[in-house]
Design a protein around this motif. Structure first.
Motif, PDB file in Angstrom:
ATOM      1  N   LEU A 433       1.606  20.651  -4.645  1.00 51.91           N
ATOM      2  CA  LEU A 433       0.719  20.947  -6.140  1.00 51.91           C
ATOM      3  C   LEU A 433      -0.285  22.282  -6.379  1.00 51.91           C
ATOM      4  N   LEU A 434      -0.738  21.497  -5.414  1.00 50.20           N
ATOM      5  CA  LEU A 434      -1.898  22.548  -4.617  1.00 50.20           C
ATOM      6  C   LEU A 434      -1.953  23.470  -3.967  1.00 50.20           C
ATOM      7  N   LYS A 435      -0.719  23.494  -3.750  1.00 49.61           N
ATOM      8  CA  LYS A 435      -0.490  25.239  -3.463  1.00 49.61           C
ATOM      9  C   LYS A 435      -0.127  26.502  -4.089  1.00 49.61           C
ATOM     10  N   THR A 436      -0.455  25.598  -5.062  1.00 51.46           N
ATOM     11  CA  THR A 436       0.270  26.736  -6.580  1.00 51.46           C
ATOM     12  C   THR A 436      -1.336  27.708  -6.500  1.00 51.46           C
ATOM     13  N   PRO A 437      -1.042  28.971  -7.018  1.00 50.79           N
ATOM     14  CA  PRO A 437      -1.720  29.870  -6.254  1.00 50.79           C
ATOM     15  C   PRO A 437      -3.305  29.516  -7.157  1.00 50.79           C
ATOM     16  N   ALA A 438      -2.765  30.045  -8.340  1.00 51.22           N
ATOM     17  CA  ALA A 438      -4.226  29.355  -9.501  1.00 51.22           C
ATOM     18  C   ALA A 438      -5.369  28.637  -9.128  1.00 51.22           C
ATOM     19  N   VAL A 439      -4.745  27.241  -7.887  1.00 53.56           N
ATOM     20  CA  VAL A 439      -5.134  26.190  -7.333  1.00 53.56           C
ATOM     21  C   VAL A 439      -5.677  26.574  -6.839  1.00 53.56           C
ATOM     22  N   MET A 440      -4.819  27.154  -5.325  1.00 49.53           N
ATOM     23  CA  MET A 440      -5.507  26.848  -4.181  1.00 49.53           C
ATOM     24  C   MET A 440      -6.761  28.285  -4.604  1.00 49.53           C
ATOM     25  N   GLN A 441      -6.349  28.772  -6.091  1.00 52.08           N
ATOM     26  CA  GLN A 441      -8.092  29.590  -6.034  1.00 52.08           C
ATOM     27  C   GLN A 441      -9.388  29.788  -5.927  1.00 52.08           C
ATOM     28  N   ALA A 442      -8.823  28.375  -7.365  1.00 59.42           N
ATOM     29  CA  ALA A 442     -10.116  27.452  -7.520  1.00 59.42           C
ATOM     30  C   ALA A 442     -10.428  26.377  -6.677  1.00 59.42           C
ATOM     31  N   ILE A 443     -10.028  25.894  -6.029  1.00 58.01           N
ATOM     32  CA  ILE A 443     -10.514  25.279  -4.148  1.00 58.01           C
ATOM     33  C   ILE A 443     -11.170  25.898  -3.804  1.00 58.01           C
ATOM     34  N   LEU A 444     -11.049  27.471  -3.404  1.00 56.17           N
ATOM     35  CA  LEU A 444     -11.501  28.028  -2.247  1.00 56.17           C
ATOM     36  C   LEU A 444     -13.111  28.892  -3.094  1.00 56.17           C
ATOM     37  N   SER A 445     -13.076  29.332  -4.048  1.00 56.04           N
ATOM     38  CA  SER A 445     -14.213  29.834  -4.888  1.00 56.04           C
ATOM     39  C   SER A 445     -15.402  29.132  -4.791  1.00 56.04           C
ATOM     40  N   GLU A 447     -17.740  28.441  -6.586  1.00 61.82           N
ATOM     41  CA  GLU A 447     -18.410  26.976  -7.445  1.00 61.82           C
ATOM     42  C   GLU A 447     -17.825  25.473  -6.960  1.00 61.82           C
ATOM     43  N   VAL A 448     -16.328  25.546  -6.823  1.00 61.61           N
ATOM     44  CA  VAL A 448     -15.491  24.148  -5.977  1.00 61.61           C
ATOM     45  C   VAL A 448     -16.076  24.500  -4.410  1.00 61.61           C
ATOM     46  N   ARG A 449     -15.693  24.984  -3.742  1.00 58.99           N
ATOM     47  CA  ARG A 449     -16.143  24.770  -2.204  1.00 58.99           C
ATOM     48  C   ARG A 449     -17.263  24.390  -1.657  1.00 58.99           C
ATOM     49  N   GLU A 450     -18.346  25.478  -2.143  1.00 57.83           N
ATOM     50  CA  GLU A 450     -19.713  25.373  -1.570  1.00 57.83           C
ATOM     51  C   GLU A 450     -20.406  24.530  -2.507  1.00 57.83           C
ATOM     52  N   ASP A 451     -20.686  25.200  -3.856  1.00 59.07           N
ATOM     53  CA  ASP A 451     -21.651  23.901  -5.193  1.00 59.07           C
ATOM     54  C   ASP A 451     -20.876  22.576  -5.245  1.00 59.07           C
ATOM     55  N   GLY A 452     -19.794  22.559  -4.689  1.00 56.95           N
ATOM     56  CA  GLY A 452     -19.516  20.700  -5.056  1.00 56.95           C
ATOM     57  C   GLY A 452     -18.966  20.501  -6.694  1.00 56.95           C
ATOM     58  N   LEU A 453     -19.052  21.694  -7.543  1.00 54.63           N
ATOM     59  CA  LEU A 453     -18.381  21.037  -9.190  1.00 54.63           C
ATOM     60  C   LEU A 453     -16.865  21.502  -9.150  1.00 54.63           C
ATOM     61  N   ASN A 454     -16.831  21.029 -10.460  1.00 55.40           N
ATOM     62  CA  ASN A 454     -15.418  20.957 -10.954  1.00 55.40           C
ATOM     63  C   ASN A 454     -14.833  22.050 -11.447  1.00 55.40           C
ATOM     64  N   SER A 455     -13.973  22.428 -10.823  1.00 53.72           N
ATOM     65  CA  SER A 455     -13.162  23.584 -11.123  1.00 53.72           C
ATOM     66  C   SER A 455     -12.940  23.102 -12.508  1.00 53.72           C
ATOM     67  N   GLU A 456     -12.291  24.603 -13.562  1.00 53.77           N
ATOM     68  CA  GLU A 456     -12.276  25.384 -15.110  1.00 53.77           C
ATOM     69  C   GLU A 456     -10.724  24.361 -14.465  1.00 53.77           C
ATOM     70  N   VAL A 457     -10.422  23.958 -15.918  1.00 56.09           N
ATOM     71  CA  VAL A 457      -9.326  23.778 -16.153  1.00 56.09           C
ATOM     72  C   VAL A 457      -7.968  24.068 -16.217  1.00 56.09           C
ATOM     73  N   ILE A 458      -7.149  24.051 -14.774  1.00 54.03           N
ATOM     74  CA  ILE A 458      -6.010  25.334 -14.288  1.00 54.03           C
ATOM     75  C   ILE A 458      -5.178  24.948 -14.894  1.00 54.03           C
ATOM     76  N   GLU A 459      -4.024  25.628 -15.697  1.00 58.34           N
ATOM     77  CA  GLU A 459      -2.640  25.546 -15.615  1.00 58.34           C
ATOM     78  C   GLU A 459      -1.721  25.593 -14.451  1.00 58.34           C
ATOM     79  N   VAL A 460      -1.103  24.925 -14.576  1.00 53.32           N
ATOM     80  CA  VAL A 460       0.321  24.840 -13.456  1.00 53.32           C
ATOM     81  C   VAL A 460       0.967  25.177 -13.965  1.00 53.32           C
ATOM     82  N   ALA A 461       1.321  24.917 -15.175  1.00 54.79           N
ATOM     83  CA  ALA A 461       3.420  25.044 -15.474  1.00 54.79           C
ATOM     84  C   ALA A 461       2.409  24.980 -17.402  1.00 54.79           C
ATOM     85  N   PRO A 462       3.998  25.292 -17.747  1.00 53.88           N
ATOM     86  CA  PRO A 462       3.402  25.032 -19.394  1.00 53.88           C
ATOM     87  C   PRO A 462       3.351  23.610 -19.930  1.00 53.88           C
ATOM     88  N   GLU A 463       2.089  23.177 -20.017  1.00 52.13           N
ATOM     89  CA  GLU A 463       1.965  22.139 -21.067  1.00 52.13           C
ATOM     90  C   GLU A 463       1.934  21.279 -19.779  1.00 52.13           C
TER      91      GLU A 463
END
Length: 619
Positions: A433-445, A447-463
């Protein structure tokens, strides 16, 4: 800083700051998109853009396919960043090649009509129920795959246009009988050999290593013992599927929906028709046939004698039962305008020519009984209610995750979700689930990795969406020798064992070629029984390159087996077997090879004559 901005979001100072930021995007950010291409573009082929989303989806599909085929072996390959980059590049190359072929096909005037696309969709088995096209199944399948009807039809159209070109290339290739005969003799050749297998495991087990050798190997190969950059990740999920399990639909609700949407559960009006076709633009010929009908001639007899639709002419022009959305639009409009059984149209012009259509039978629309569709209705209502609730909760999740960015607790409570926390993971061993490109991109951003903030809501599949945060990180590091000692010893033992096996094989082959057969007994070796091998054998590359031994003599060489063991080979005989049994199969294979070479040549030329730009998507 983020907290202060949120608290003073309505102040004049903040509005001025935001206004300046927006202007900077207008003059700098948007300008960069216009000049240099946007971040959403993976590649540009001529004037056609391949979006990053299309590429990431194609990459994920190919990765899943390879994972299913190769399992852990493929997972180990993905641990190598250079392989991942090469793999991603190959997927993008394939998409670029497809785009080039589509453009080339269109320049050659190849087209696919709306009717052809419609017919293909209606005939696709995955959209059928009991042999009939199902609109519900079709719509549901498209939603799951993330397509709209328009985008799916356009995707099919591109595939059909490209396949027209590929089919034309394949149809233009041929093979000569002499080619087939020569290839047949080559493929059917065999070799009779004897072998000695020097198992690496046996040699590795006997290797004795000093502490100095272990330390030296460890220091010389740090990349083998490097732990990649890792992070502990927490996340919450929200999906319509998880919501459905808590939704109950009563019979009363289903009955009410059934009555309000009765047309949805009714069969289409059907008509049994016959026709007489005059192909092309010969209106005079068609009019002459119509005049005969008006003068009292029998429709079926005229259809058999004069219709140019060979398939239906033998049946008196009968086309069987038809419904709306299947036939040519002009034909359909005329056929469904006939009021009574026995009525005949005038001349009807379509893409195929001139038709004269006769109405043979009528079958009115009929509603299915409620009991037949009750479960389907309840499922539809559950789906709809789940979707409505999902989008409401998604909006709430977006709000809370943004307003309370330093923890997932409030967001999880807002949507009644469970927080999932991983151990330290890297990009390679993260949950799927975390290997989904959009999710991994968020984890490596940052804001999330260095600043410790929540990511935006990420769509991993329809609904299906999620929010992630990084709780802790570990830098890339070379693990201490104490932790990887067994691994170092095993790898070094195999390396030294292989060296010893190769040295022994080289010595044995050299002595045997010199006529010294005692080398076998001196080293406790003996050849096995005679084997017949063909070109599919792991030894084929070496054995089929050996010269044919003279009468009464043998040849020697060394090779490797599939698992890496070193093999000493004795070549006893070459067998030339000729048979025409597989000639047809070989001819087909040669034609496919020729077509592939032609295709490669066309793509090579198109790549040289088309402006192609790759963006940074291989990382």
């Amino acid at each position: 800083m983020m907290d202060r901005l949120r608290e003073g979001v309505n102040s004049i100072a903040v509005k001025i700051i935001l206004g300046l930021i927006i202007l900077s995007f207008v003059f700098a950010g948007v300008g960069s998109y216009i000049v240099g291409g946007g971040n959403d573009v993976a590649a540009k082929v001529g004037n056609v853009e391949i979006s990053r989303g299309q590429f990431e989806q194609a990459y994920q599909n190919e990765r899943n396919r390879m994972q299913a085929q190769l399992g852990d072996y493929f997972s180990n390959m993905l641990a190598d960043p250079s392989y991942v980059a090469s793999f991603r590049k190959s997927v993008l190359d394939r998409m670029v090649n497809d785009a080039l072929l589509e453009q080339h096909a269109r320049t050659l005037g190849m087209r696919v009509s709306d009717g052809q696309v419609r017919e293909l969709i209606l005939a696709m088995p995955q959209f059928q129920v009991d042999g009939q096209f199902s609109q519900d199944v079709y719509q549901s399948a498209l939603r799951r795959a993330g397509y709209s009807p328009e985008s799916f039809a356009e995707s099919l159209r591109r595939d059909l246009v490209r396949n027209q070109l590929l089919t034309a290339m394949q149809a233009s290739d041929f093979t000569l009988p002499s080619e087939v005969s020569a290839q047949s003799q080559l493929i059917l050749q065999t070799r009779e050999v004897k072998t000695i297998n020097l198992a690496l495991a046996d040699f590795a087990a006997k290797v004795e290593l000093s502490e100095e050798e272990i330390q030296q190997y460890y220091e010389q190969n740090p990349e083998r013992y490097t732990r990649p950059e890792q992070a502990k990740v927490s996340y919450i999920e929200l999906s319509a599927d998880s919501i459905k399990s808590n939704i109950q639909v009563s019979d009363e609700q289903a009955q009410q929906y059934y009555q309000e949407h009765l047309d949805k559960y009714s069969s289409d009006e059907q008509r049994k028709v016959s026709h007489i076709l005059v192909q092309g633009d010969d209106e005079a010929k068609a009019q002459a046939i119509l005049d005969e009908l008006n003068a009292g001639a029998d429709f079926a007899t005229l259809a058999e004698e004069k219709s140019e639709d060979i398939g239906s002419a033998e049946e008196g022009g009968s086309l069987g039962w038809i419904e709306r959305g299947v036939m040519d639009p002009a034909f359909e409009e005329a056929a469904f305008a006939l009021a009574k059984v026995g009525d005949v149209t005038g001349l009807v012009k379509s893409d195929f020519g001139y038709h004269i259509i006769k109405l043979d039978e009528l079958k009115d629309s009929q509603a299915k009984p409620y009991q037949e569709v009750a479960e389907s209705i309840k499922q539809d209502l559950r789906d709809q209610q789940a979707a409505d609730e999902f989008y409401e909760l998604q909006s709430e999740l977006e709000r809370v995750a943004f307003e309370f960015p330093d923890s997932l607790d409030d967001a999880a409570q807002a949507i009644n979700a469970k927080i999932v926390t991983t151990d330290f993971i890297s990009q390679m061993d993260a949950p799927e689930l975390l290997k989904t490109p959009a999710v991994m991109q968020a984890i490596l951003s940052p804001e999330v990795r260095e600043d410790g903030l929540n990511s935006e809501v990420i769509e991993v599949a329809p609904e299906h969406v999620m929010v992630v945060r990084v709780d802790d990180t570990r830098d890339e590091t070379v693990l201490p020798l104490e932790e990887v000692r067994e691994q170092v010893i095993a790898q070094l033992s195999r390396v030294k064992g292989e060296q010893q096996a190769i040295e022994l094989a080289t010595k044995v082959v050299s002595e045997l070629k010199a006529g010294n057969t005692d080398v076998l007994a001196d080293n406790g070796l003996a050849f096995g029984e005679v084997e017949t091998i063909d070109r599919s054998s792991p030894l084929a590359k070496v054995v089929f390159a050996m010269p044919k031994p003279a009468e009464g003599s043998v040849g020697y060489a060394q090779s490797k087996s599939f698992n890496g063991d070193v093999v000493v080979v004795e070549l006893d005989a070459v067998s030339d077997v000729f048979s025409t049994q597989y000639n047809e199969q070989i001819a087909n294979q040669l034609m496919q090879m020729n077509a592939q070479q032609t295709l490669s040549g066309v793509i090579s030329i198109l790549r040289k004559t088309t402006d192609i730009e790759y963006f940074a998507v291989t990382q």
